[in-house]
Scaffold this motif. Sequence first.
Motif, PDB file in Angstrom:
ATOM      1  N   TYR A   1      36.225  52.111  42.343  1.00 57.92           N
ATOM      2  CA  TYR A   1      35.234  51.425  41.512  1.00 57.92           C
ATOM      3  C   TYR A   1      35.747  50.052  41.112  1.00 57.92           C
ATOM      4  N   GLY A   2      34.829  49.128  40.900  1.00 62.51           N
ATOM      5  CA  GLY A   2      35.196  47.774  40.518  1.00 62.51           C
ATOM      6  C   GLY A   2      35.724  47.741  39.095  1.00 62.51           C
ATOM      7  N   LEU A   3      36.879  47.106  38.911  1.00 63.85           N
ATOM      8  CA  LEU A   3      37.455  46.963  37.579  1.00 63.85           C
ATOM      9  C   LEU A   3      37.135  45.590  37.006  1.00 63.85           C
ATOM     10  N   SER A   4      37.200  44.575  37.853  1.00 61.20           N
ATOM     11  CA  SER A   4      36.842  43.206  37.478  1.00 61.20           C
ATOM     12  C   SER A   4      36.509  42.461  38.757  1.00 61.20           C
ATOM     13  N   GLU A   5      36.220  41.181  38.625  1.00 60.38           N
ATOM     14  CA  GLU A   5      35.914  40.403  39.832  1.00 60.38           C
ATOM     15  C   GLU A   5      37.158  40.174  40.685  1.00 60.38           C
ATOM     16  N   LYS A   6      38.343  40.541  40.144  1.00 58.69           N
ATOM     17  CA  LYS A   6      39.585  40.329  40.865  1.00 58.69           C
ATOM     18  C   LYS A   6      40.355  41.627  41.104  1.00 58.69           C
TER      19      LYS A   6
ATOM     20  N   SER B   1      43.780  40.440  53.634  1.00 57.58           N
ATOM     21  CA  SER B   1      43.907  39.039  53.236  1.00 57.58           C
ATOM     22  C   SER B   1      43.458  38.861  51.788  1.00 57.58           C
ATOM     23  N   GLY B   2      44.356  38.346  50.957  1.00 59.53           N
ATOM     24  CA  GLY B   2      44.022  38.134  49.551  1.00 59.53           C
ATOM     25  C   GLY B   2      44.648  39.148  48.609  1.00 59.53           C
ATOM     26  N   LEU B   3      45.293  40.193  49.153  1.00 58.35           N
ATOM     27  CA  LEU B   3      45.947  41.176  48.288  1.00 58.35           C
ATOM     28  C   LEU B   3      47.060  40.504  47.489  1.00 58.35           C
ATOM     29  N   ILE B   4      47.068  40.727  46.175  1.00 60.05           N
ATOM     30  CA  ILE B   4      48.098  40.141  45.313  1.00 60.05           C
ATOM     31  C   ILE B   4      49.137  41.185  44.929  1.00 60.05           C
ATOM     32  N   THR B   5      48.696  42.283  44.339  1.00 59.13           N
ATOM     33  CA  THR B   5      49.631  43.328  43.934  1.00 59.13           C
ATOM     34  C   THR B   5      48.882  44.621  43.671  1.00 59.13           C
ATOM     35  N   THR B   6      49.626  45.701  43.516  1.00 57.49           N
ATOM     36  CA  THR B   6      49.043  47.003  43.194  1.00 57.49           C
ATOM     37  C   THR B   6      49.772  47.591  41.990  1.00 57.49           C
ATOM     38  N   VAL B   7      49.046  48.392  41.215  1.00 54.86           N
ATOM     39  CA  VAL B   7      49.632  49.016  40.025  1.00 54.86           C
ATOM     40  C   VAL B   7      49.312  50.505  40.031  1.00 54.86           C
ATOM     41  N   PRO B   8      50.283  51.347  40.395  1.00 54.47           N
ATOM     42  CA  PRO B   8      50.060  52.804  40.352  1.00 54.47           C
ATOM     43  C   PRO B   8      50.066  53.312  38.915  1.00 54.47           C
ATOM     44  N   ALA B   9      49.269  54.343  38.650  1.00 56.45           N
ATOM     45  CA  ALA B   9      49.255  54.994  37.350  1.00 56.45           C
ATOM     46  C   ALA B   9      49.225  56.504  37.575  1.00 56.45           C
ATOM     47  N   TYR B  10      48.970  57.279  36.518  1.00 63.52           N
ATOM     48  CA  TYR B  10      49.022  58.733  36.634  1.00 63.52           C
ATOM     49  C   TYR B  10      48.075  59.267  37.690  1.00 63.52           C
TER      50      TYR B  10
ATOM     51  N   PHE C   1      43.476  41.247  43.691  1.00 67.00           N
ATOM     52  CA  PHE C   1      43.309  40.377  44.848  1.00 67.00           C
ATOM     53  C   PHE C   1      42.770  39.011  44.443  1.00 67.00           C
ATOM     54  N   ASP C   2      42.863  38.077  45.383  1.00 65.89           N
ATOM     55  CA  ASP C   2      42.311  36.737  45.202  1.00 65.89           C
ATOM     56  C   ASP C   2      40.902  36.724  45.807  1.00 65.89           C
ATOM     57  N   PRO C   3      39.859  36.576  44.988  1.00 66.58           N
ATOM     58  CA  PRO C   3      38.479  36.660  45.487  1.00 66.58           C
ATOM     59  C   PRO C   3      38.168  35.653  46.601  1.00 66.58           C
ATOM     60  N   LEU C   4      38.675  34.440  46.486  1.00 70.59           N
ATOM     61  CA  LEU C   4      38.379  33.423  47.492  1.00 70.59           C
ATOM     62  C   LEU C   4      38.931  33.828  48.849  1.00 70.59           C
ATOM     63  N   SER C   5      40.183  34.286  48.862  1.00 71.28           N
ATOM     64  CA  SER C   5      40.796  34.713  50.120  1.00 71.28           C
ATOM     65  C   SER C   5      40.053  35.902  50.724  1.00 71.28           C
ATOM     66  N   VAL C   6      39.611  36.819  49.880  1.00 71.34           N
ATOM     67  CA  VAL C   6      38.874  37.986  50.368  1.00 71.34           C
ATOM     68  C   VAL C   6      37.545  37.548  50.982  1.00 71.34           C
ATOM     69  N   MET C   7      36.840  36.658  50.312  1.00 74.40           N
ATOM     70  CA  MET C   7      35.536  36.205  50.812  1.00 74.40           C
ATOM     71  C   MET C   7      35.667  35.431  52.119  1.00 74.40           C
TER      72      MET C   7
ATOM     73  N   PHE D   1      33.869  43.455  46.531  1.00 77.28           N
ATOM     74  CA  PHE D   1      33.976  44.893  46.388  1.00 77.28           C
ATOM     75  C   PHE D   1      33.764  45.589  47.727  1.00 77.28           C
ATOM     76  N   GLU D   2      32.756  45.160  48.472  1.00 73.21           N
ATOM     77  CA  GLU D   2      32.453  45.771  49.766  1.00 73.21           C
ATOM     78  C   GLU D   2      33.578  45.510  50.765  1.00 73.21           C
ATOM     79  N   LYS D   3      34.115  44.295  50.766  1.00 69.68           N
ATOM     80  CA  LYS D   3      35.174  43.938  51.711  1.00 69.68           C
ATOM     81  C   LYS D   3      36.463  44.705  51.432  1.00 69.68           C
ATOM     82  N   VAL D   4      36.868  44.725  50.160  1.00 70.38           N
ATOM     83  CA  VAL D   4      38.094  45.440  49.808  1.00 70.38           C
ATOM     84  C   VAL D   4      37.916  46.938  50.035  1.00 70.38           C
TER      85      VAL D   4
END
Length: 246
Positions: free
Chosen positions: A17-22, A53-62, A69-75, A85-88
């Motif tokens: 699910y989308g968390l934010s635009e990034k 393309s555009g991945l910045i980092t990942t944060v694992p949780a429980y 990600f960087d939206p411009l690079s993804v687009m 959202f669809e591309k990622v």
Amino acid sequence: MTEQVGYFGTDIPIKIYGLSEKSVTIKFGTAIDHDLLCLITDFNQLLLQSPFSGLITTVPAYTTLTVFFDPLSVMLSDLPGQVCFEKVSAHLNKIAQIKREKSSTIADKLIIPVCYGGDFGQDLSTVARTNKLSETEVIDIHTAGQYIVFMIGFVPGFAYMGGMDTRLSTPRKEVPDAKIPAGSVGIAGNQTGIYPMETPGGWQIIGRTPLKMFDVNRLQPSLLKGGDTVTFKAIGIKEFNAYAEI
């Protein structure tokens, strides 16, 4: 927006699910356990090995993995879809369809020395009183356990560990302390953890380790990582000071 992205070798659908635009968050389940931890870790490793393309980092949780990600690079990428959202999601869905092999997660087993009580563990008596135990019994139970690092968060290097004996379960403090020294070992609910640096905090502090839990000068700054197994070893003040001098 929410989308099912496959099963990744399990019977439970993984959802995104989308968390934010990034950023987007992948939800793998609801139970906090070691099998789910391995699932999240394996998925994360595959994603980092085959980034979009555009991945910045990942944060694992429980129970989740959040992808930034960087939206411009993804687009500008050739990923299918009209919006980020669809591309990622398309890339994550591709990874989710991969047949999951035997876990390749490399976990370490560490023994953490801890000086319990006194000035280093001012809340040891609170944990003992709450659970109708002696302070010695609290130490014995805490050092007898084997703990799994489920996630790193709150501050860099703070390891949230599960697997604690429920006999030590103690609520967080109603009023957090303004300063918790680096290396402090605490209990909150059914979790135990170690403060890697001086910071405010509300966990019940039962001891302190002389080990440096986070160091930006190390190749891996955080001494602990998700999936690691930890046991605690009780030490005296002389041994604590000897470690500190190394």
